[in-house]
Write a protein that holds these residues in place. Sequence first.
Motif, mmCIF file in Angstrom:
data_model
loop_
_atom_site.group_PDB
_atom_site.id
_atom_site.type_symbol
_atom_site.label_atom_id
_atom_site.label_comp_id
_atom_site.label_asym_id
_atom_site.label_seq_id
_atom_site.Cartn_x
_atom_site.Cartn_y
_atom_site.Cartn_z
ATOM 1 N N VAL A 30 -1.398 0.880 8.676
ATOM 2 C CA VAL A 30 -1.094 1.986 7.763
ATOM 3 C C VAL A 30 -0.035 2.913 8.366
ATOM 4 O O VAL A 30 0.839 3.401 7.645
ATOM 5 N N SER A 31 -0.068 3.132 9.676
ATOM 6 C CA SER A 31 0.941 4.017 10.276
ATOM 7 C C SER A 31 2.325 3.383 10.257
ATOM 8 O O SER A 31 3.324 4.086 10.140
ATOM 9 N N ARG A 32 2.420 2.072 10.337
ATOM 10 C CA ARG A 32 3.720 1.396 10.328
ATOM 11 C C ARG A 32 4.246 1.150 8.917
ATOM 12 O O ARG A 32 5.449 1.176 8.696
ATOM 13 N N ASN A 33 3.345 0.874 7.968
ATOM 14 C CA ASN A 33 3.766 0.496 6.619
ATOM 15 C C ASN A 33 3.527 1.568 5.577
ATOM 16 O O ASN A 33 3.914 1.392 4.427
ATOM 17 N N GLY A 34 2.886 2.649 5.931
ATOM 18 C CA GLY A 34 2.607 3.706 4.983
ATOM 19 C C GLY A 34 1.405 3.382 4.117
ATOM 20 O O GLY A 34 0.846 2.287 4.156
ATOM 21 N N ALA A 35 1.010 4.366 3.324
ATOM 22 C CA ALA A 35 -0.151 4.205 2.446
ATOM 23 C C ALA A 35 0.166 3.223 1.332
ATOM 24 O O ALA A 35 1.287 3.144 0.847
ATOM 25 N N ILE A 36 -0.836 2.479 0.933
ATOM 26 C CA ILE A 36 -0.707 1.506 -0.153
ATOM 27 C C ILE A 36 -1.604 1.973 -1.284
ATOM 28 O O ILE A 36 -2.743 1.522 -1.414
#
Length: 118
Positions: A30-36
């Motif tokens: 989540v920290s690398r790809n952001g919230a989904i």
Amino acid sequence: MRNAALTLGLIGGVLAMIVGFFGYGYTEFVSRNGAIGDFGTQVDHPMVIKVASFLAPILAIAGAAMARSQNIPAGVLMLASALGIYVAFGFGVFTMFPIAMCGLGGILALAARQPDSH
């Protein structure tokens, strides 16, 4: 009782390691790809998850390894592991067995007064 503490600590530590892999991986993802959307939101304190994911299994397995020779420190380590899992991940379907096994192993190690008979 020391042998039971050793066994419970090892099993609890391995289960805590599995929970830790997923907890650490989730926070990193989540920290690398952001919230989904609503599915992949970041937890409130990701560093607590990461530290507990690393330390809790180590404490449980180290406590289990010491259970036969040094029961008091072993019990403290296993109880600290159970507390770390509970604080970081809460009590749920995937954490109830690592918490219970590490906690019971810690209690048994503390309650052991003399070495097990062979």
